[in-house]
Design a protein around this motif. Structure first.
Motif, PDB file in Angstrom:
ATOM      1  N   HIS A 195       1.232  -4.050  -2.935  1.00 35.29           N
ATOM      2  CA  HIS A 195       2.271  -3.428  -3.757  1.00 35.29           C
ATOM      3  C   HIS A 195       3.367  -2.955  -2.813  1.00 35.29           C
ATOM      4  O   HIS A 195       3.084  -2.511  -1.697  1.00 35.29           O
ATOM      5  CB  HIS A 195       1.706  -2.239  -4.539  1.00 35.29           C
ATOM      6  CG  HIS A 195       0.848  -2.634  -5.691  1.00 35.29           C
ATOM      7  ND1 HIS A 195      -0.413  -3.142  -5.541  1.00 35.29           N
ATOM      8  CD2 HIS A 195       1.091  -2.598  -7.017  1.00 35.29           C
ATOM      9  CE1 HIS A 195      -0.921  -3.406  -6.730  1.00 35.29           C
ATOM     10  NE2 HIS A 195      -0.031  -3.074  -7.643  1.00 35.29           N
ATOM     11  N   ILE A 196       4.613  -3.051  -3.246  1.00 34.96           N
ATOM     12  CA  ILE A 196       5.776  -2.645  -2.454  1.00 34.96           C
ATOM     13  C   ILE A 196       6.509  -1.530  -3.187  1.00 34.96           C
ATOM     14  O   ILE A 196       6.703  -1.603  -4.399  1.00 34.96           O
ATOM     15  CB  ILE A 196       6.751  -3.836  -2.233  1.00 34.96           C
ATOM     16  CG1 ILE A 196       6.035  -5.014  -1.562  1.00 34.96           C
ATOM     17  CG2 ILE A 196       7.962  -3.418  -1.437  1.00 34.96           C
ATOM     18  CD1 ILE A 196       5.593  -4.764  -0.150  1.00 34.96           C
ATOM     19  N   SER A 197       6.942  -0.520  -2.432  1.00 32.36           N
ATOM     20  CA  SER A 197       7.633   0.611  -3.056  1.00 32.36           C
ATOM     21  C   SER A 197       8.997   0.189  -3.600  1.00 32.36           C
ATOM     22  O   SER A 197       9.703  -0.604  -3.000  1.00 32.36           O
ATOM     23  CB  SER A 197       7.806   1.750  -2.054  1.00 32.36           C
ATOM     24  OG  SER A 197       8.611   1.347  -0.970  1.00 32.36           O
ATOM     25  N   TYR A 198       9.332   0.727  -4.764  1.00 32.25           N
ATOM     26  CA  TYR A 198      10.677   0.533  -5.303  1.00 32.25           C
ATOM     27  C   TYR A 198      11.359   1.874  -5.541  1.00 32.25           C
ATOM     28  O   TYR A 198      12.549   1.928  -5.839  1.00 32.25           O
ATOM     29  CB  TYR A 198      10.664  -0.324  -6.582  1.00 32.25           C
ATOM     30  CG  TYR A 198       9.978   0.292  -7.782  1.00 32.25           C
ATOM     31  CD1 TYR A 198      10.697   1.065  -8.689  1.00 32.25           C
ATOM     32  CD2 TYR A 198       8.634   0.069  -8.025  1.00 32.25           C
ATOM     33  CE1 TYR A 198      10.072   1.609  -9.804  1.00 32.25           C
ATOM     34  CE2 TYR A 198       8.013   0.610  -9.140  1.00 32.25           C
ATOM     35  CZ  TYR A 198       8.734   1.377 -10.018  1.00 32.25           C
ATOM     36  OH  TYR A 198       8.119   1.918 -11.124  1.00 32.25           O
ATOM     37  N   GLU A 199      10.621   2.936  -5.412  1.00 27.70           N
ATOM     38  CA  GLU A 199      11.197   4.276  -5.513  1.00 27.70           C
ATOM     39  C   GLU A 199      10.400   5.185  -4.599  1.00 27.70           C
ATOM     40  O   GLU A 199       9.194   5.363  -4.816  1.00 27.70           O
ATOM     41  CB  GLU A 199      11.102   4.780  -6.953  1.00 27.70           C
ATOM     42  CG  GLU A 199      11.852   6.055  -7.197  1.00 27.70           C
ATOM     43  CD  GLU A 199      11.742   6.496  -8.650  1.00 27.70           C
ATOM     44  OE1 GLU A 199      11.311   7.629  -8.861  1.00 27.70           O
ATOM     45  OE2 GLU A 199      12.060   5.708  -9.555  1.00 27.70           O
ATOM     46  N   VAL A 249       6.043   8.352  -4.789  1.00 20.95           N
ATOM     47  CA  VAL A 249       6.347   6.951  -4.485  1.00 20.95           C
ATOM     48  C   VAL A 249       5.880   6.112  -5.660  1.00 20.95           C
ATOM     49  O   VAL A 249       4.811   6.354  -6.221  1.00 20.95           O
ATOM     50  CB  VAL A 249       5.627   6.464  -3.204  1.00 20.95           C
ATOM     51  CG1 VAL A 249       6.020   5.033  -2.872  1.00 20.95           C
ATOM     52  CG2 VAL A 249       5.890   7.374  -2.023  1.00 20.95           C
ATOM     53  N   ARG A 250       6.694   5.105  -6.015  1.00 18.71           N
ATOM     54  CA  ARG A 250       6.327   4.157  -7.067  1.00 18.71           C
ATOM     55  C   ARG A 250       6.278   2.764  -6.459  1.00 18.71           C
ATOM     56  O   ARG A 250       7.171   2.381  -5.718  1.00 18.71           O
ATOM     57  CB  ARG A 250       7.340   4.196  -8.206  1.00 18.71           C
ATOM     58  CG  ARG A 250       7.269   5.512  -8.929  1.00 18.71           C
ATOM     59  CD  ARG A 250       8.124   5.551 -10.128  1.00 18.71           C
ATOM     60  NE  ARG A 250       7.686   6.712 -10.894  1.00 18.71           N
ATOM     61  CZ  ARG A 250       8.095   6.988 -12.097  1.00 18.71           C
ATOM     62  NH1 ARG A 250       8.942   6.205 -12.704  1.00 18.71           N
ATOM     63  NH2 ARG A 250       7.647   8.059 -12.707  1.00 18.71           N
ATOM     64  N   PHE A 251       5.222   2.029  -6.811  1.00 23.55           N
ATOM     65  CA  PHE A 251       4.991   0.699  -6.252  1.00 23.55           C
ATOM     66  C   PHE A 251       4.964  -0.344  -7.349  1.00 23.55           C
ATOM     67  O   PHE A 251       4.408  -0.111  -8.424  1.00 23.55           O
ATOM     68  CB  PHE A 251       3.638   0.652  -5.532  1.00 23.55           C
ATOM     69  CG  PHE A 251       3.526   1.574  -4.357  1.00 23.55           C
ATOM     70  CD1 PHE A 251       3.915   1.158  -3.089  1.00 23.55           C
ATOM     71  CD2 PHE A 251       3.026   2.856  -4.507  1.00 23.55           C
ATOM     72  CE1 PHE A 251       3.793   2.005  -2.002  1.00 23.55           C
ATOM     73  CE2 PHE A 251       2.900   3.706  -3.433  1.00 23.55           C
ATOM     74  CZ  PHE A 251       3.296   3.282  -2.172  1.00 23.55           C
ATOM     75  N   ALA A 252       5.536  -1.513  -7.047  1.00 28.81           N
ATOM     76  CA  ALA A 252       5.462  -2.669  -7.939  1.00 28.81           C
ATOM     77  C   ALA A 252       4.526  -3.687  -7.303  1.00 28.81           C
ATOM     78  O   ALA A 252       4.427  -3.768  -6.072  1.00 28.81           O
ATOM     79  CB  ALA A 252       6.845  -3.284  -8.136  1.00 28.81           C
TER      80      ALA A 252
END
Length: 126
Positions: A110-114, A100-103
């Motif tokens: 932070h919110i996941s974008y991937e 999981v990737r977070f911005a």
């Protein structure tokens, strides 16, 4: 000659010990540098605490509470966490690939974008 070799071995051991201690403590240094070390991961009905363990460079071992290890938890495949200089956070598998990737979002969230779905939040805790 034997004394010189013994001294070299002893010096190498001291350097290795100091380096290991620095890596183990870099999680604390990261927290002092303004990067959190504990988070609440929220995905659907799953809510669990994750924290950084021993760090090496920018990547730290990931400690998961039991709620994070179920099959529906997005963190169940994660073994490491990386807090990047640009404010993004990645949960990584043992092989270094991203789970999981977070911005960065508002405040300490932070919110996941991937992956794009389901939406996963990561909230820093003190």
């Amino acid at each position: 000659m034997k004394t010189m070799i013994a001294a070299l071995v002893a010096t190498t051991a001291v350097i290795a010990t100091l380096s290991h201690g620095m890596n183990e403590n870099s999680g604390a240094a990261r927290a002092e540098a303004g990067k959190p070390s504990d988070f609440i991961l929220i995905s659907g009905t799953t809510e669990c605490r994750i924290s950084q363990g021993a760090a090496r460079e920018k990547i730290a071992r990931l400690n998961l509470d039991p709620n994070c290890t179920g099959p529906s938890s997005p963190a169940s495949q994660a073994a490491m966490i990386e807090q990047n200089d640009d404010g993004t956070i990645d949960l990584l598998r043992q092989d270094g690939s991203a789970v999981v990737r977070f911005a960065a979002a508002e405040g300490d969230t932070h919110i996941s974008y991937e992956p794009l779905s389901p939406l996963i939040r990561l909230v820093a805790v003190d």
